[in-house]
Design a protein around this motif. Structure first.
Motif, PDB file in Angstrom:
ATOM      1  N   ARG A   3       0.834  -1.210   0.000  1.00  0.00           N
ATOM      2  CA  ARG A   3       0.000   0.000   0.000  1.00  0.00           C
ATOM      3  C   ARG A   3       0.866   1.256   0.000  1.00  0.00           C
ATOM      4  N   ILE A  47       1.069   5.256   0.774  1.00  0.00           N
ATOM      5  CA  ILE A  47       0.424   6.210   1.681  1.00  0.00           C
ATOM      6  C   ILE A  47       1.005   7.600   1.471  1.00  0.00           C
ATOM      7  N   TYR A 102      -4.418   6.804   0.085  1.00  0.00           N
ATOM      8  CA  TYR A 102      -3.705   5.548  -0.121  1.00  0.00           C
ATOM      9  C   TYR A 102      -4.137   4.852  -1.409  1.00  0.00           C
TER      10      TYR A 102
END
Length: 375
Positions: free
Chosen positions: A175, A177, A196
């Protein structure tokens, strides 16, 4: 506070990266393979409305095994011309790197004309756009601008907003961010949150805001004793001490940590930077154990004496060390990068009479730092 400061000096003194006209709002990212990039706003004056461009340098990290020193060879400063919307000024560089596709994203905001942040907050009328460009060759070439503003319905609730400033991160899960903060029309107050992506930056989603008023922020990934990921957020605050929060759901929502007043805020507030890094030999007890490093001016009243703080128990605000001062005198915004093997790089606004005279960089090691911490 002064009696608690360590006076140990870094082995390698800071060096100028940008000066001449006004350069502000540094951002730094290390992407591996000895490659590091630095970004900043170029302005005509100290005023936020005078920003004319984002500029960058690429750096090659050199590690000398015999002398145990790290140096960086920087390119010439050059404008990031693609970070632009007609009629808008680019601000708040925030880079994040996607390792699988080797794609560097540069997020930033574009603010219409000379509109001030204060005007947007007072009138509840947002004039900022959420933008990014991307590069697959370490910033040598960039894509055209992608404007996400109209694709995220939550922005309609905001009087204005900005990303970072400073670096974003990629979690071990993949992920991406991007830290940001927004002033909400409903109460004209700022709250930190994150943007995100779970598909290498193709689609982006906004998380939920922090419970406590909070402003400019950075985030880092750490792990609890069972190996579960935790996102740590450190944010600017109008209340005299930094806001710390953690997320156990990959940044979708945050729980505010109780303040211990170990990390003081400066005057009306100042941006600070945080990174996580592998626990060093003493105290390391798990493969995923990570520590935190935080940097910020240490004076409660004005932007002076930039200090580095260490926390070996990231979920415990009481565990922050006393600050190690790496820049005495005027010090403003900063950004940190971890470059492996216990080495760090810091970009900082600093000067003799004013913190906005130049942007400089400092290279230091954990062995330097541990002389001055009691964590």
């Amino acid at each position: 506070m002064a009696n608690n400061r360590c006076q140990f000096e870094p082995k390698m003194p800071k060096k100028t990266l940008c000066r001449g006209v006004v350069y502000r709002i540094p951002a730094l990212i290390y992407i591996g393979d000895q490659k590091i990039l630095a970004f900043a706003e170029k302005r005509t004056t100290s005023d936020d409305t005078s920003t004319v461009a984002l500029e960058m340098k690429t750096g090659e990290v050199n590690k000398n095994e015999s002398t145990h020193e790290v140096t960086i060879e920087w390119s010439d400063l050059k404008p990031v011309k693609e970070a632009h919307l007609d009629g808008y000024r680019p601000m708040n560089p925030c880079p994040v790197y996607e390792k699988t596709s080797k794609t560097l994203f540069l997020f930033f905001i574009c603010v219409e004309g000379k509109v001030q942040e204060y005007w947007q907050i007072s009138n509840g009328h947002n004039k900022a756009r959420l933008c990014y460009i991307k590069s697959n060759d370490v910033g040598q070439n960039w894509s055209e601008v992608t404007d996400l503003t109209d694709k995220l319905d939550e922005i309609e609730q905001w009087a204005t907003f900005a990303v970072g400033p400073g670096h974003g991160l990629q979690m071990e899960s993949g992920r991406l961010i991007v830290p940001l903060y927004a002033y909400y029309v409903s109460d004209k107050s700022p709250y930190a949150l994150c943007l995100y992506s779970d598909d290498q930056g193709n689609r982006w989603t906004l998380g939920n805001k922090l419970e406590k008023q909070s402003c400019e922020c950075e985030m880092a990934e750490v792990f609890d004793d069972t190996g579960n990921s935790v996102i740590y957020c450190n944010a600017r605050s109008p209340e005299g001490q930094r806001v710390e929060a953690v997320s156990e759901n990959e940044g979708d929502g945050f729980m505010t940590l109780r303040s211990t007043k170990k990390l003081v805020e400066t005057g009306g507030g100042c941006h600070g930077s945080v990174v996580s890094f592998p626990a060093q030999s003493e105290g390391a007890h798990a493969v995923h154990n990570k520590w935190l490093l935080f940097i910020h001016p240490t004076n409660r009243h004005k932007r002076v004496n930039l200090g580095v703080y260490l926390n070996k128990s990231p979920r415990n605000p009481k565990a922050w060390s006393k600050p190690w001062i790496i820049n005495h005198g005027p010090s403003g915004y900063s950004d940190l990068a971890y470059i492996d093997d216990g080495w760090f790089v810091c970009l900082m606004e600093c000067g003799e009479k004013s913190e906005i005279e130049q942007i400089a960089f400092e290279v230091f090691s954990y062995s330097d730092l541990k002389h001055c911490t009691d964590a």
